[in-house]
Design a protein around this motif. Structure first.
Motif, PDB file in Angstrom:
ATOM      1  N   ASP A 107     -11.592   4.864  -4.712  1.00 43.41           N
ATOM      2  CA  ASP A 107     -12.755   3.983  -4.938  1.00 43.41           C
ATOM      3  C   ASP A 107     -12.540   2.614  -4.303  1.00 43.41           C
ATOM      4  OD1 ASP A 107     -13.843   6.021  -6.259  1.00 43.41           O
ATOM      5  OD2 ASP A 107     -13.475   5.262  -8.301  1.00 43.41           O
ATOM      6  N   GLU A 108     -11.335   2.100  -4.483  1.00 47.34           N
ATOM      7  CA  GLU A 108     -11.037   0.769  -3.924  1.00 47.34           C
ATOM      8  C   GLU A 108     -11.100   0.834  -2.401  1.00 47.34           C
ATOM      9  OE1 GLU A 108     -11.028  -2.858  -4.286  1.00 47.34           O
ATOM     10  OE2 GLU A 108     -10.605  -1.909  -6.208  1.00 47.34           O
ATOM     11  N   LEU A 118       0.833  -1.211   0.000  1.00 40.29           N
ATOM     12  CA  LEU A 118       0.000   0.000   0.000  1.00 40.29           C
ATOM     13  C   LEU A 118       0.866   1.259   0.000  1.00 40.29           C
ATOM     14  CD1 LEU A 118      -2.798  -1.004   2.549  1.00 40.29           C
ATOM     15  CD2 LEU A 118      -2.888  -1.070   0.076  1.00 40.29           C
ATOM     16  N   ASP A 119       2.125   1.109   0.383  1.00 43.88           N
ATOM     17  CA  ASP A 119       3.012   2.279   0.394  1.00 43.88           C
ATOM     18  C   ASP A 119       3.732   2.452  -0.942  1.00 43.88           C
ATOM     19  OD1 ASP A 119       2.355   2.697   2.997  1.00 43.88           O
ATOM     20  OD2 ASP A 119       4.015   1.485   3.815  1.00 43.88           O
ATOM     21  N   VAL A 143      -1.062  -0.383  -5.575  1.00 43.09           N
ATOM     22  CA  VAL A 143      -1.857  -0.077  -4.373  1.00 43.09           C
ATOM     23  C   VAL A 143      -3.273  -0.601  -4.559  1.00 43.09           C
ATOM     24  CG1 VAL A 143      -2.719   1.754  -2.876  1.00 43.09           C
ATOM     25  CG2 VAL A 143      -0.441   1.957  -3.885  1.00 43.09           C
ATOM     26  N   VAL A 144      -3.845  -0.307  -5.719  1.00 43.01           N
ATOM     27  CA  VAL A 144      -5.237  -0.742  -5.977  1.00 43.01           C
ATOM     28  C   VAL A 144      -5.330  -2.267  -5.881  1.00 43.01           C
ATOM     29  CG1 VAL A 144      -7.023  -0.898  -7.740  1.00 43.01           C
ATOM     30  CG2 VAL A 144      -5.829   1.266  -7.362  1.00 43.01           C
ATOM     31  N   ALA A 145      -4.365  -2.950  -6.522  1.00 39.09           N
ATOM     32  CA  ALA A 145      -4.414  -4.419  -6.507  1.00 39.09           C
ATOM     33  C   ALA A 145      -4.281  -4.958  -5.085  1.00 39.09           C
ATOM     34  CB  ALA A 145      -3.300  -4.974  -7.390  1.00 39.09           C
ATOM     35  N   CYS A 146      -3.429  -4.341  -4.280  1.00 40.53           N
ATOM     36  CA  CYS A 146      -3.260  -4.817  -2.880  1.00 40.53           C
ATOM     37  C   CYS A 146      -4.554  -4.659  -2.096  1.00 40.53           C
ATOM     38  CB  CYS A 146      -2.144  -4.039  -2.195  1.00 40.53           C
ATOM     39  SG  CYS A 146      -0.510  -4.534  -2.748  1.00 40.53           S
ATOM     40  N   ILE A 147      -5.209  -3.460  -2.331  1.00 44.19           N
ATOM     41  CA  ILE A 147      -6.466  -3.245  -1.580  1.00 44.19           C
ATOM     42  C   ILE A 147      -7.496  -4.288  -2.022  1.00 44.19           C
ATOM     43  CG2 ILE A 147      -8.297  -1.598  -1.044  1.00 44.19           C
ATOM     44  CD1 ILE A 147      -6.338   0.660  -1.741  1.00 44.19           C
ATOM     45  N   GLU A 148      -7.522  -4.513  -3.319  1.00 43.11           N
ATOM     46  CA  GLU A 148      -8.501  -5.471  -3.850  1.00 43.11           C
ATOM     47  C   GLU A 148      -8.248  -6.862  -3.257  1.00 43.11           C
ATOM     48  OE1 GLU A 148      -9.840  -7.320  -8.148  1.00 43.11           O
ATOM     49  OE2 GLU A 148      -8.616  -5.514  -8.154  1.00 43.11           O
ATOM     50  N   THR A 149      -6.975  -7.245  -3.225  1.00 39.98           N
ATOM     51  CA  THR A 149      -6.647  -8.566  -2.665  1.00 39.98           C
ATOM     52  C   THR A 149      -7.104  -8.645  -1.217  1.00 39.98           C
ATOM     53  OG1 THR A 149      -4.662  -8.457  -4.025  1.00 39.98           O
ATOM     54  CG2 THR A 149      -4.782 -10.237  -2.420  1.00 39.98           C
TER      55      THR A 149
END
Length: 1973
Positions: free
Chosen positions: A182-183, A133-134, A141-147
């Motif tokens: 949004d994520e 996320l950093d 970042v978006v993919a990490c939040i989604e995961t």
């Protein structure tokens, strides 16, 4: 294409790493196929790809990467080892996959992450994703939040930790990238789905628009609780079950899961804590105390703003709380009270649990403030107390609340009841146990009868709430006496109550509140379990306490009581009883009188308060009769006891009436239905009388009866609080004694240990010793029931007190508590519980451990600490471990939540540095003890890795690991260890060490288990492979363990398991199984009961393992291993069985017996040399430390294991000091018998003793020093020399102890240092002691300097290392020390050197400051004045030492003749005469032939002496009837027995008849030996009494008055003549001094005392030789100090001054100038005129008689020339030599000769010396030299040590040397000079020089008590001489004989002639010799 063919031939794994992308693509495809084919998840094939998977996902070619991701996903899904790759693969996915443009790659990446979570690696995945996320790339970042969102959605909030995600959410909402925002919104919605409103507070500060959007999304969410759709591998079975249930249509389990999930996250947990203490206004504490209310208001408002923060950081809020409490309690402005209450509310809400510690202080204040009427104040206070309640447990504040319940103010009563009601709502059945409910119900029941309606209503509400919470079964027993109306009201209230915890459905009702309650129950504060779980969970909350603290009876009642009384019929009757006890209403006095008059005779009631005690007594007798005849049902107990308490009540003054009254109370309690209400009426009075001498026993009897009626726990609590609320120590100590006894009679169940302990602590702090002793006794009794954990409560007591407590516990060890004899019959359950009995000890067992407050340490386990523990540098790792150990040590008892510590410690268990491994094991051991049974949850992640350490190659590491595993198993039981595959995995490893240790451990633990998990079967295949292991030890251990495996698994299963073995192996194993089957022990189910029943089935059996050493302790929590002795007694197993089955208990006991008989030290050839080589070669640590670290102790343990008996080593390294004491005692016993062993292990013994120097326990230290003294004496006898290694690892630590504050210890250490000089050169000792002078401890510096002085004095300047100059400069530095003692010691040391070395000292010490130099010069001058220049202090310190040294030496050497040496020493100390040095010495009267020729050790046997038993003197004397009878003149013959003589005389003296008394006293003083025993003090009192009697005017009024006075007169004369002359003279002088000082004393009295003194003066010429002149002169000195001449002259009478002058004159006349030698006991001669007066007298007598001079009086030195004229020179010299030759005047002659030579330096004395023997000539020369030294002020300082090799036999210069004639060649009888010659030869042979002389009285003589001269028998003398001479020969260096000669008694001086004496002695010696043969 050639290249293609190249790579195509490569194996798959190499293709995967190829640089060509095609090769890699092909490799990944093949790998994928391979992965899909492998069926076994544990296949070794997986491991090949372990390092490649990261490359699969991070491939630089996008196409290849996709294939790699597919393969990686399959790998992670199927491979057993995939978990190891988590970190690297996920970080690869985050950095290299999530940034790919292809959606497929991202999807696969997410899938891989989720798969890792599924295989239990959620934490690592989440960590990597949060790092992502950093990342600067928004795509990542978006993919990490989604995961994270998907993971949460699928696995649920239990697996995905929400706190760290919520922490970063606000930051994500602020992102510039819309996609990220949004994520973030999506994940926020997902989180809300799981934790609902808990998410609001952390997000309250984000953009309002975003918040609004979120709110809209949140509203749309379905209300049902979410369920995880995907499970971890370990949970997948659960998933299957869930599906079945759902298909069956029931959603029950789902509902249950809600319970699990909902409270998982608490909003509070997600908040950041705010630190507010530093933000308080600077002047807050001043303002809050200000006089103006506005200022106080400002201060409070500032706090109010700060505490609005929803979460506060922990800190020290004590002062703030105190200030707020003061405002609430004391402020007059109610507005401020409300404000302060709000602040407290804020603090409690913000701090939660951390506020709990202050709750107790605040609750009583708030409750009492409820007296305020203003609604806003009441509301604020209610809010405050409710918030505070949530921070603590009801248990903790119950006492405060109950105390307020009795308040008279109705508002307080009402509000308190309402508060209780609200509190009950937060409780569950388990957190509101019976023990807590009982007192609350009792108090509330009083309130439902209150006159105020609001109080009644509040009480109804509280009782209704309790009813709702715990159910009717539990509350009904307390409501038995409540009438129907009220009962209905309670039930009605109960229906209205809304509980915070609904019954499972209402769980979500109020999350915040719900969270805190389970947090309170479960110490872990972890996920709140379901209600049902909460009850059964073995957490240390109050749930466990229920069985322990419920009232009374044997522990069997535990279970029914908790479960609400499922105890069958017997229970009902018990409940009936209990109910009555609790709720008998308090009757008014009128009602009581009415009821009492119905059952008691009228006269009885009337006479109760009669003023005549006899009437009261008669009334009591009637009362008693009436009570005895009453029937139980009719007896109005309360009315009767109220009558007894009626005036005068307990203030009754007549003890007979009081005794009756107390007896009646006991009768009523025994015979009636005695309630607690009645008990309260009488208990106060009983406690008040318990300390009464006459009534105490009756009071105790009554208390015991009440305890039986009302249960001991309740009675004890009442009695204790009453006893300690009043001041009388006798009552307190007797109450404690009663309680100790009562506990033994009633058993321990139900007692509130915690409440007791606070009272016991108060008692221990009492000033009265009786109270302390009683408290310690009570602790001893409690220890029987509670076990070793009791000590934990007292660890902060003072060491002295703690050692007393330990001693008491030691006494109790091994005893089992007596079975209760009382309190059973009435309340017992009718035997229905037999089945539960076995588990019972377990229930009660943890009870004490549960009382201990456990600390939460997870906040201290910071990430810095964890990273420290994992640091690359071992020193930093060690620091980290030290910190952890410190944290655990400090916390003592901890909660199971320890953050990341397990993973960190686990890493250290395979540390390359073995010392750290050991330290980690020690920490884990500590952890087990600190966490208690809760350590269970760490068995898998930490316990199993400890087992791995058992495979270490180092013996000591394995031993530590085994001890740790045992410590864990003791807390957890074996179930956790045996479950799952972990243990079998360990056994599978082919490590011989691991296998043998693990099998040994299992063989020890399995026999004591009743049942084992089925997983044990998994170990069997590996057990079989161990049976065929190459290593013999492994095979043996496997065979030993086989029967125990079979015991649990059965033969069939075991035989079946052989199926997979090879045929050959199978046959072998089956044969072994058959063999094991025959030896298979029975399961221990029965033995457990047997073991627990004799102990009263109560808690203690649980605790026994704890007291055993870790190795023997038992793993099973279910049942304790029977003590070996008990096991035999109970017949646990027959002998045959124990032999075959190797049953552990019996095996160990046998072994112990065998072991202890053998030698304790095993001689290992060259062992010591090898150890020294190792140390030199740095193979082992050099013994050098400031405090001993664990590695040193371990190293010593290892080194000792080969040469010290195992059992002794266990004692030596035990954690408890008492075991060290035992070890030392054993070592002392074996010292003589195992000399070789001791010397062989000397280096280890000394090292072990240095460890003891670092212990704080004085008793161990004393024992150790005692052992050392004996040890060094033995070594010097054995002519052993310490090696450098031994010296350097021991002496520095010994020198540390010379600075101990305790005198005794310092003396012992100095004695040891002295003895060491005999086995280690003094010159080498010197630098060590010099090092000691640099210590910070001033006592140590002073003692070391003194010791240096002694060394220089004894051994000369050569000892000063490196050079005398350097050494002296070092010493001289200390002259300027801050500490006076150090300065003195330094000065004395240098003066010593000066005396040995003269003025050269000033050169050696270099330049000193002016001040120091002047001090030194002054000291040297002072020392010159008196020949014995040693400081007085030393003189006083040494004597005991010299003597003890010799006595020990004797004891050691003589062995069997030990008692003899002690008699000898008695004789010496008895006859230690102060003037021994001037008396005739007996050295010359010995038969030295025997000694010369005998080179063997002379063993002196004492002839049997008559020993009078004088013990009877101390027996109480039976005084016969005072019949007057004449005492027979043959008194002595009649009573040959001393004891009866003394008894008879004492009985006569004590006679009532005055004549008999006087006659008996006269008789007493006729028996000379008895008369001489009278001490100064006794004589002074006796003389005072007799003189007073003579002066008593009343005697003259008697008929025979004159006769009495005459008798007394005669008696006085007898006393003066027969007593010890020194003592009586001393007594008279003191008496005279007192009578002159006392103004009230009559002049007649003084006159009579002086007459007695005159009489004594007349006796002086005969007695002068038996008088200790030094003491008499000291008394005269004191007299003259008190009465200087001027003061005496002012007396009315001139008698006193004349008496004194006469006495002094007579003494001068008799002793001549020698009198000046006897001033040794006077410290400061200038304080009185004594010395001056004596000198004047001497001068005067000299002038008159022209007498000759004497050695010391230099004033007389010039007289010789007056006497001699040149003409008569020859005559004069002849006169002098005659004197020298005569026995009496030898000293005087020498002095005169010296003076003469000085005056006439040319005079020729040669002719006079020519005729004499060579010896006489050297004697004269030596004598002159000594005098010369003395005159020039160079007399030696008396040796301050008992041992000094060069100290000569000082007899030469003393006047005892008898030279019978100048020339003894004329055939005259041989004189003692011959013996002197021989002695001289002997001295030379021993290497002692005969030159330097020392003329000083021996030290001991200066202080020793003057004894009766005739007592010492001459045989004693002979033996002492013989032993001295032998010692002088045996030791290289010589024990100072001076100290021995203190006993030369005065008898010899009065003997007719020396020769006769010598012959006599010779004969006696011959007789002794012949008798020996």
């Amino acid at each position: 294409m050639g290249d293609d063919s190249e790579w195509m031939k490569l194996p798959v794994d190499q293709k995967c790493e190829h640089k060509l992308w095609k090769a890699r693509l092909s490799g990944y495809e093949e790998a994928l196929k391979i992965f899909q084919k492998i069926k076994d998840e544990k296949s070794p094939e997986w491991s090949k790809f372990l390092g490649l998977i990261k490359k699969f996902v991070t491939d630089s070619n996008a196409v290849v990467q996709l294939k790699g991701l597919e393969a990686a996903l399959v790998y992670v899904e199927n491979a057993h080892v995939a978990g190891k790759t988590t970190g690297e693969v996920v970080s690869g996915v985050v950095s290299k996959v999530f940034n790919q443009p292809k959606a497929k790659a991202k999807e696969l990446g997410i899938e891989i992450c989720l798969m890792y979570i599924e295989i239990e690696k959620g934490e690592a995945v989440q960590e990597e994703l949060l790092k992502g996320l950093d990342n600067k790339n928004p795509k990542i970042v978006v993919a990490c939040i989604e995961t994270l969102r998907k993971a949460l959605s699928e696995f649920g909030s239990k697996i995905i930790l929400l706190k760290p995600i919520i922490k970063v959410l606000p930051k994500l909402f602020e992102s510039r990238e819309k996609a990220v925002r949004d994520e973030a919104k999506l994940i926020a919605v997902e989180i809300y789905r799981w934790i609902r409103d808990a998410l609001r507070p952390p997000l309250q500060n984000i953009n309002s628009v975003q918040l609004k959007e979120l709110e809209e999304e949140w509203v749309k969410l379905p209300t049902g609780a979410p369920k995880p759709s995907r499970f971890l591998r370990s949970q997948q079975e659960l998933e299957a079950k869930l599906e079945q249930q759902q298909s069956a249509g029931g959603d029950a389990e789902g509902g249950g899961d809600d319970g699990d999930e909902v409270p998982q996250i608490d909003a509070y947990e997600l908040l950041e804590a705010v630190e507010i203490l530093s933000k308080l206004p600077k002047d807050f504490y001043d303002k809050i105390e200000a006089k103006k209310w506005q200022e106080r208001k400002e201060a409070l408002e500032a706090v109010e703003v700060l505490v609005k923060n929803p979460k506060l950081e922990a800190g020290d809020y004590a002062d703030l709380v105190k200030a707020l409490k003061k405002v609430v309690g004391k402020d007059t402005n109610v507005m401020l009270v409300a404000l302060a209450a709000k602040c407290l509310t804020g603090l409690a809400v913000g701090l939660r649990k951390k506020f709990g510690q202050y709750a107790g202080h605040v609750v009583p204040t708030i409750l009492e403030k409820f007296k305020e009427k203003k609604p806003q104040v009441v509301q604020a206070l209610q809010e405050a107390i409710d918030a505070i309640f949530l921070t603590t447990a009801l248990q903790n504040i119950s006492e405060d609340v109950l105390a307020v319940m009795d308040n008279k103010n109705p508002t307080i009563k009402q509000q308190t009841s309402l508060f209780i009601a609200r509190s009950f709502r937060h409780c569950t059945a388990s957190t509101l146990p019976k023990s807590l409910l009982k007192p609350f119900c009792a108090a509330l029941l009083k309130h439902i009868n209150d006159s105020a309606p609001e109080v009644r209503d509040a009480a109804f509400e509280a009782l209704g709430t309790a009813l709702k919470v715990v159910g009717e079964k539990a509350v009904n027993p307390f409501l038995a006496d409540v009438d129907k109306l009220k009962l209905d009201k309670i039930k009605e209230c109960s229906e209205k109550v809304e509980l915070v915890h609904g019954k499972k459905a209402g769980l979500a009702a109020d999350k915040k509140e719900f969270k805190t309650a389970p947090g309170r129950t479960a110490a872990s504060g972890a996920a709140g379990d379901k209600d049902t779980k909460d009850i059964s969970a073995p957490k240390p909350g109050p749930s466990k306490k229920a069985p322990a603290t419920k009232a009374g009876g044997p522990p069997k009642k535990g279970k029914p009581a908790v479960s609400g009384g499922a105890g069958g019929t017997g229970t009902k009757n018990k409940k009936g009883l209990e109910t009555k006890e609790i709720v008998e209403p308090e009757l008014s006095i009128e009602v009581c009188e009415e009821k009492a008059s119905a059952v008691l005779p009228a006269t009885c009631i009337q006479l109760l308060d009669s003023s005549n005690w006899k009437e009261r007594l008669a009334c009591m007798e009637e009362f008693q009769k009436a009570v005895e005849l009453m029937d139980r049902t009719e007896m109005p107990c309360q009315a009767l006891v109220r009558m007894l308490a009626k005036k005068p009540g307990w203030k009754e003054t007549n003890f007979q009436v009081m005794q009756m009254k107390l007896h009646i109370v006991a009768l009523i309690a025994q015979k009636g239905n005695f309630s607690k209400t009645s008990a309260q009426i009488v208990l106060d009075g009983l406690v008040d009388k318990i300390g009464d001498v006459k009534c105490g026993n009756n009071a105790k009897e009554a208390m015991t009866a009440i305890a039986e009626a009302c249960m001991l726990p309740w009675t004890a609590e009442q009695v204790m609080s009453m006893a300690f609320s009043q001041k009388n120590p006798k009552n307190q100590s007797e109450t404690l004694n009663w309680l100790s006894n009562a506990i033994k009679e009633f058993g321990f169940s139900g007692l509130n240990v915690k409440a007791f302990i606070s009272n016991v602590k108060t008692a221990l702090a009492a000033t009265n010793p009786a109270v302390r002793t009683s408290a310690i006794t009570l602790l001893g009794v409690m220890y029987l029931y509670v076990g070793p954990s009791l000590r934990m409560f007292f660890e902060d007591e003072k060491p002295a007190l703690l050692s007393q407590i330990d001693a008491e516990f030691e006494k109790m060890q091994g005893q089992s508590p007596p079975a209760p004899t009382r309190g059973i019959s009435k309340h017992s359950i009718s035997g229905t519980d037999e089945g539960e009995d076995g588990d019972e000890p377990d229930e009660g067992g943890n009870d004490v451990v549960d009382l201990l407050p456990r600390t939460e340490i997870s906040d201290k386990i910071t990430s810095e600490l964890v990273s420290k523990i994992g640091d690359k540098n071992w020193k930093i790792r060690k620091e980290g471990l030290d910190e952890v150990a410190g944290i655990i040590n400090e916390a003592k008892f901890i909660q199971p939540n320890i953050g990341e510590l397990p993973t960190a410690l686990k890493g250290r268990l395979n540390d390359s540095n073995k010392i750290l491994v050991q330290q980690t094991l020690n920490i884990l051991q500590q952890l087990a003890v600190a966490m208690g049974p809760n350590i269970k949850q760490h068995v898998k992640n930490l316990g199993i890795p400890i087992i791995t350490v058992l495979g270490d190659s180092k013996n000591n590491v394995r031993a530590a690991a085994l001890a740790t595993v045992n410590a864990w198993a003791e807390q957890t039981g074996m179930k956790e260890w045996l479950e799952g595959e972990d243990l079998s995995e360990e056994l599978k490893k082919e490590n011989p060490f691991l296998r043998q240790e693990l099998l040994g451990w299992l063989a020890e633990k399995l026999p004591s288990l009743r049942s084992t998990p089925t997983d044990l079967i998994l170990c069997v295949p590996h057990l079989y492979s161990c049976l065929e292991d190459r290593n013999g030890d492994v095979r043996k251990k496997a065979q030993d363990a086989l029967p125990f495996f079979m015991m649990h698994l059965g033969y069939e299963k075991m035989a079946k398991a052989t199926g997979k073995l090879k045929p050959t192996s199978k046959d072998q194993v089956l044969a072994m199984l058959e063999k094991a089957k025959a030896n298979m022990p029975a399961k221990p189910a029965a033995s457990a009961k047997a073991a627990s029943k004799p102990m009263g089935g109560s808690a203690p059996s649980k605790f026994q393992p704890a007291s055993a050493p870790v190795e023997d302790s038992v793993s099973s929590t279910v049942e304790p291993k029977p003590d070996p002795k008990k096991a035999k007694a109970l017949g646990v197993s027959s002998k045959a069985k124990s032999a075959q089955g190797k049953k552990v208990p019996s095996k160990t006991s046998l072994k112990e017996d065998e072991d202890k008989s053998g030698p304790i030290f095993i001689v290992v050839p060259n062992g010591k040399e090898q150890r020294m080589k190792d140390e030199k070669g740095l193979k082992v640590l050099k013994w050098n430390f400031t405090t001993p670290r664990d590695e040193y102790i371990e190293q010593l343990k290892t080194q000792m294991s080969s040469c010290v008996a195992k059992w002794l080593q266990d004692e030596m390294f035990h954690s408890d000091f008492q075991h060290h004491n035992k070890a030392l005692a054993v070592m002392v016993d074996h010292l003589e018998s195992e000399k070789e062993g001791v010397i062989g292990c000397l280096d280890l013994i000394l090292k072990w003793l240095t460890l003891r120097f670092f212990d704080t326990n004085t008793s161990v230290l004393m024992k150790a020093l005692e052992y050392l003294k004996l040890l060094f004496t033995l070594l010097s006898e054995e002519e052993y020399h310490l090696t450098e290694n031994e010296a350097s690892s021991f002496i520095p630590y010994l020198i540390l102890k010379v600075g101990e504050p305790k005198d005794v210890i310092r003396k012992d250490v100095r004695a040891i240092l002295n003895r060491m000089c005999l086995v280690y050169p003094a010159s080498k000792m010197f630098p060590f002691i010099m090092e000691g002078t640099k210590s910070k401890n001033s006592k140590q510096r002073a003692e070391c300097l003194e010791e240096l002085g002694c060394l220089v004095e004894s051994y000369g300047m050569n000892v000063c290392q490196p050079t005398p100059g350097k050494a002296l400069k070092e010493i001289a530095i200390h002259i300027g020390d801050r500490d006076n003692a150090v300065r003195n010691a330094a000065l004395n040391t240098i003066v010593t050197v000066y005396n040995v070395h003269g003025d050269q000292v000033f050169k050696l010490i270099g330049t000193l400051s002016e001040k120091d130099m002047s001090m030194l010069e002054e000291r040297i001058k002072r020392s010159a004045k008196r020949p014995s220049a040693a400081p007085i202090k030393q003189v006083e310190e040494r004597p005991q030492r010299t003597q003890s040294i010799n006595s020990n030496a004797n004891m050691l050497r003589k062995g069997p003749a030990e008692d003899m040496s002690s008699k000898l020493n008695q004789a010496r100390s008895m006859s230690g005469h102060p003037e021994a040095a001037q008396m005739v010495r007996r050295e010359f009267q010995l038969d030295l032939d025997e000694i010369e020729n005998d080179n063997g050790t002379v063993r002196c046997e004492m002839p049997e002496l008559v020993q009078h038993k004088l013990d009877d003197i101390f027996e109480p004397v039976l005084i016969p009837e005072p019949k007057i009878r004449a005492v027979s003149p043959h008194f002595d013959d009649m009573h040959s027995n001393t004891a009866s003589t003394i008894n008879f005389i004492i009985s006569q003296v004590a006679s009532g008849d005055i004549n008999t008394s006087i006659q008996a006293l006269t008789q007493l003083f006729q028996i000379e030996s008895l008369a001489r025993e009278a001490s100064t003090g006794v004589l002074k009192d006796l003389m005072h009494g007799l003189i007073t009697l003579m002066l008593d005017s009343r005697i003259e009024d008697l008929e025979e008055g004159q006769q009495v006075i005459r008798s007394v007169n005669l008696l006085v004369v007898k006393v003066l003549e027969k007593s010890d002359q020194t003592n009586i003279l001393s007594a008279l002088l003191v008496l005279l001094q007192d009578s002159l000082l006392a103004t009230a004393s009559s002049p007649k009295f003084s006159e009579l005392v002086m007459k007695c003194l005159w009489r004594m003066v007349r006796l002086l010429p005969d007695t002068i030789n038996s008088i200790n002149l030094d003491r008499i002169l000291l008394d005269i000195h004191i007299f003259m100090k008190v009465f200087p001449k001027e003061k005496l002259k002012q007396c009315k009478s001139e008698f006193p001054i004349r008496t004194l002058k006469t006495l002094l004159h007579t003494l001068c006349k008799l002793k001549g100038p020698k009198i000046l030698d006897h001033l040794t006991m006077i410290d400061n001669k200038n304080e009185s005129e004594l010395e001056a007066h004596l000198c004047r007298m001497m001068k005067h007598s000299m002038d008159q008689t022209g007498s000759k001079s004497d050695k010391e009086t230099e004033k007389g030195a010039s007289r010789i020339d007056e006497k001699s004229s040149k003409a008569k020179v020859n005559d004069f010299l002849a006169e002098i030599f005659k004197k020298i030759g005569s026995k009496e005047n030898t000293k005087e002659g020498l002095a005169e000769l010296y003076e003469y030579k000085k005056k006439y330096s040319d005079a020729d004395i040669e002719p006079f010396l020519k005729n004499s023997s060579q010896f006489f000539q050297s004697y004269v020369e030596r004598g002159l030299r000594v005098i010369e030294m003395e005159r020039e002020g160079k007399g030696r300082i008396p040796s301050s040590t008992g041992i000094s090799p060069q100290t000569e036999v000082t007899c030469m210069s003393a006047p005892t040397s008898t030279v019978s004639s100048v020339g003894n060649t004329n055939g005259e009888e041989v004189g003692p000079s011959v013996y002197l010659e021989r002695l001289k030869i002997l001295r030379q042979r021993c290497g002692l020089d005969n030159t330097k002389q020392d003329d000083r009285p021996p030290l001991t003589s200066l202080l020793s008590k003057p004894a009766v001269p005739t007592v010492a028998s001459s045989t004693d003398m002979l033996h002492s001489k013989l032993s001295q001479l032998r010692e002088s020969r045996e030791q290289h260096q010589h024990l100072d004989l001076d100290s021995h000669q203190t006993h030369s008694s005065g008898t010899t001086t009065t003997s007719s002639s020396s020769t006769a004496n010598i012959d006599d002695l010779k004969k006696r010696l011959e007789r002794i010799k012949s008798s020996r043969k």
